[in-house]
Design an enzyme around this catalytic site. Structure first.
Site, PDB file in Angstrom:
ATOM      1  CG  ASP A 226      -1.608   1.190   1.311  1.00  0.00           C
ATOM      2  OD1 ASP A 226      -1.704   1.977   0.348  1.00  0.00           O
ATOM      3  OD2 ASP A 226      -2.037   1.546   2.490  1.00  0.00           O
TER       4      ASP A 226
ATOM      5  CG  ASN B 177      -3.357   5.247  -1.041  1.00  0.00           C
ATOM      6  OD1 ASN B 177      -3.265   4.125  -0.423  1.00  0.00           O
ATOM      7  ND2 ASN B 177      -4.314   5.536  -2.119  1.00  0.00           N
TER       8      ASN B 177
ATOM      9  CG  ASP C  52      -6.139   3.100   0.686  1.00  0.00           C
ATOM     10  OD1 ASP C  52      -5.192   2.112   1.054  1.00  0.00           O
ATOM     11  OD2 ASP C  52      -6.770   3.199  -0.240  1.00  0.00           O
TER      12      ASP C  52
ATOM     13  CG  ASP D 140      -1.827   1.601  -3.438  1.00  0.00           C
ATOM     14  OD1 ASP D 140      -0.280   1.466  -3.657  1.00  0.00           O
ATOM     15  OD2 ASP D 140      -1.889   2.442  -2.493  1.00  0.00           O
TER      16      ASP D 140
ATOM     17  CG  ASP E 193     -13.024 -15.267 -12.537  1.00  0.00           C
ATOM     18  OD1 ASP E 193     -12.125 -15.798 -11.718  1.00  0.00           O
ATOM     19  OD2 ASP E 193     -13.934 -15.112 -11.966  1.00  0.00           O
TER      20      ASP E 193
ATOM     21  CD  GLU F 214     -10.917 -19.892 -11.763  1.00  0.00           C
ATOM     22  OE1 GLU F 214     -10.927 -20.000 -10.213  1.00  0.00           O
ATOM     23  OE2 GLU F 214     -11.831 -19.370 -12.024  1.00  0.00           O
TER      24      GLU F 214
HETATM   25  C1  BGC Z   1     -11.834 -16.361  -8.555  1.00  0.00           C
HETATM   26  C2  BGC Z   1     -12.566 -16.268  -7.106  1.00  0.00           C
HETATM   27  C3  BGC Z   1     -13.732 -15.611  -7.301  1.00  0.00           C
HETATM   28  C4  BGC Z   1     -14.789 -16.324  -8.312  1.00  0.00           C
HETATM   29  C5  BGC Z   1     -15.964 -15.685  -9.018  1.00  0.00           C
HETATM   30  C6  BGC Z   1     -12.870 -17.456  -9.124  1.00  0.00           C
HETATM   31  O1  BGC Z   1     -12.534 -18.613  -9.435  1.00  0.00           O
HETATM   32  O2  BGC Z   1     -10.569 -17.027  -8.597  1.00  0.00           O
HETATM   33  O3  BGC Z   1     -11.781 -15.541  -6.385  1.00  0.00           O
HETATM   34  O4  BGC Z   1     -14.462 -15.524  -6.332  1.00  0.00           O
HETATM   35  O5  BGC Z   1     -14.095 -16.801  -9.428  1.00  0.00           O
HETATM   36  O6  BGC Z   1     -15.584 -14.557  -9.835  1.00  0.00           O
END
Ligand code: BGC
Length: 536
Positions: free
Chosen positions: A23, A25, A27, A31, A204, A277
């Site tokens: 981080d 900044n 917060d 970032d 994803d 994935e």
């Molecule tokens: C990501 C997760 C996320 C899910 C929904 C996945 O497989 O790696 O972190 O919660 O997709 O987007």
């Protein structure tokens, strides 16, 4: 394909979870400026690329995997200019840059979903998502009995009585990939970032985009939900095989059309890559995603959970390598990530963790390292009140979720919050995290960090390592894994509690995960829970 074109085939890719990296900044949240500050550290590890978990504009109900605008940066992380600077600076440090893309769903805060809520049933606005009337006399029941992967129903009801589908949180409505507008919008996003110089995307839930038989109930939705948890112990292997090989919302054949179209876009740029994935069964179906005209890499989830057991490791590695070789794709290896327990915590032993990491680094293909893994960082623990993961919140703590592996990194054992932030960290760091601070591990020649650096250096320089050259598994005693890579590398791992004596002519010792390896009279002494790299 030249070495440069194919950089991703054996790349070592470092996963940055931006909220927890650094981080700048104050917060309390990591970032982009913090990542830029940390680039020299990442480059010093000897990795080829960084993959950033999402940094797009988001209400952050699911760690930024709920995207409200995929073509803008969330103010918490910085600005578009910061992202452009990060790409430039990473490239100057010799690191490629991979972003996450989340095509299965948007956030409910996305303008499309807001427009859908304001529109009528059967409107074009609603057709970008999966909106349906409920069942029952007054539509009081959801359109089907599917569960969300984050517990509860996969349907939420809107004010006018219609339901929308969300496989994850209710703030993550699933997109309707039968709608050409969805395709066009994602293609725009791909060009948006590829044009800004990123080198690839991690996709994803890449197996989830196409749904079939949406109005049909599943025969056993609760068992299916259990089978979908990657660490499930509640279903047998047979039940899992049966349930996962025929799911209405994952791994439908239609998804491959999408990736064929995306591949054409990638081919229009130089040296770019994708990694999907996908949690599919049987694992041979992973190869479908990496056919020559689809994605470049696909994650192999086996190793996220693999036991420290020679026979299981050998079965999994040889199966994955041979399944992917049918389509000419390189395997990928990841021992942990932002969704799974950290390696050291899962195996309950630093010694075993190093031994498994060293063995994995000698396998052909591409290696993923999750931030903090190189430090030997264990999972954090915290009360439910401090947790942020929707899995923990939706289940009211019945499932503690994934915050443990997302605790902010320790940089300096003497600094406030171990140098992660000058503010208050978004997740509490554990008191003992100072022992794993980067600054202290840099100084200690025996640290996990220096072990990882040595491993990656040898992997980079040795002609048998990296690459995709062949691997030959050796006949070994129970509990011992052995394999060779050409030219001249032999790897042995002892997964038992006893020291092993392995008959082999004296070799030179290239690298070892622990002390006590020796040769005498053509016998290799390999201590318990140790991996060794030998040079023939
Ligand atoms: C990501 C997760 C996320 C899910 C929904 C996945 O497989 O790696 O972190 O919660 O997709 O987007």
């Amino acid at each position: 394909m030249s070495k440069e074109d194919a950089w991703w085939r054996d790349a070592v890719i470092y996963q940055i979870y931006p909220r927890s990296f650094r981080d700048a900044n104050g917060d309390g949240e990591g970032d982009l400026a913090g990542i830029i500050e940390g680039l020299p550290y990442v480059a010093s590890l000897g990795v080829d690329a960084i993959w950033l978990s999402p940094i797009y504009r988001s209400p952050n109900n699911d760690g930024f995997y709920d995207v409200a605008d995929p073509r803008d940066i969330d103010p918490l992380f910085g600005t578009l200019a910061d992202a452009e600077l990060l790409i430039k600076e990473a490239h100057e440090c010799g690191l490629k840059v991979i972003f996450d893309i989340i095509p299965n769903h948007f956030s409910s805060a996305h303008v499309w979903f807001q427009a859908a809520l304001a529109a009528e049933a059967s409107s074009p606005e609603r057709a970008r998502f999966h909106f349906y009337d409920g069942k029952g006399e007054n539509g009081e029941l959801p359109p089907n009995n599917w569960n969300s992967l984050f517990t509860g129903s996969a349907w939420s009801r809107t004010d006018d009585g219609q339901y929308y589908l969300h496989l994850f949180d209710s703030s993550q409505p699933d997109l309707n990939w039968d709608n050409p507008e969805v395709h066009a919008d994602f293609e725009k996003t791909l060009h948006f970032w590829l044009g800004r110089g990123i080198d690839g995307f991690r996709i994803d839930v890449s197996h989830g985009l196409v749904k079939e038989n949406i109005l049909v109930d599943h025969r056993d939705p609760d068992l299916l939900t259990k089978a979908l948890r990657i660490d499930t112990k509640d279903v047998t292997a047979e039940q899992r095989a049966e349930l996962l090989s025929d799911m209405p919302f994952f791994d439908r054949d239609g998804v491959h059309e999408i990736y064929r179209a995306w591949r054409k876009i990638f081919n229009g740029y130089k040296n770019r890559m994708t990694v999907g994935e996908a949690f599919v069964y049987p694992t041979s179906r992973l190869a479908h995603y990496v056919r020559p005209d689809e994605l470049h890499q696909i994650f192999n989830f086996d190793f996220l959970l693999i036991e420290w057991n020679a026979e299981k490791i050998r079965e999994s590695a040889s199966r994955v390598i041979s399944e992917l070789s049918t389509v000419g794709a390189p395997p990928t290896w990841a021992l942990n990530n932002h969704d799974s327990p950290r390696l050291v915590s899962r195996l309950g032993s630093v010694k075993k963790a190093r031994a498994l990491a060293l063995l994995t680094a000698a396998l052909p293909g591409s290696l993923y390292i999750y931030q903090g893994e190189e430090l030997g960082l264990p999972d954090g623990d915290m009360p439910l009140s401090a947790r942020r993961d929707p899995i923990a919140l939706r289940s009211q703590g019945a499932d503690l979720g994934r915050d443990g592996c997302r605790v902010p990194l320790p940089w300096d054992e003497h600094a406030e919050n171990f140098g992660f932030t000058s503010g208050s960290p978004w997740l509490p760091q554990m008191a003992g995290y100072g022992d794993y601070a980067i600054a202290s591990e840099v100084r200690d020649p025996e640290s996990s960090l220096n072990f990882y650096k040595r491993t990656l250096k040898i992997r980079h320089d040795h002609p048998a390592l990296g690459g995709e050259g062949s691997i030959t598994f050796l006949d070994t005693k129970p509990g011992i894994l052995g394999f060779t890579r050409v030219p001249g590398l032999i790897v042995f791992a002892n997964t038992t509690d006893e020291q092993a004596l392995i008959p082999i002519e004296a070799q030179s010792l290239l690298h070892q995960s622990g002390d006590g390896v020796s040769f005498a009279a053509d016998l290799l002494t390999l201590p318990a829970h140790t991996t060794v790299w030998l040079q023939r």
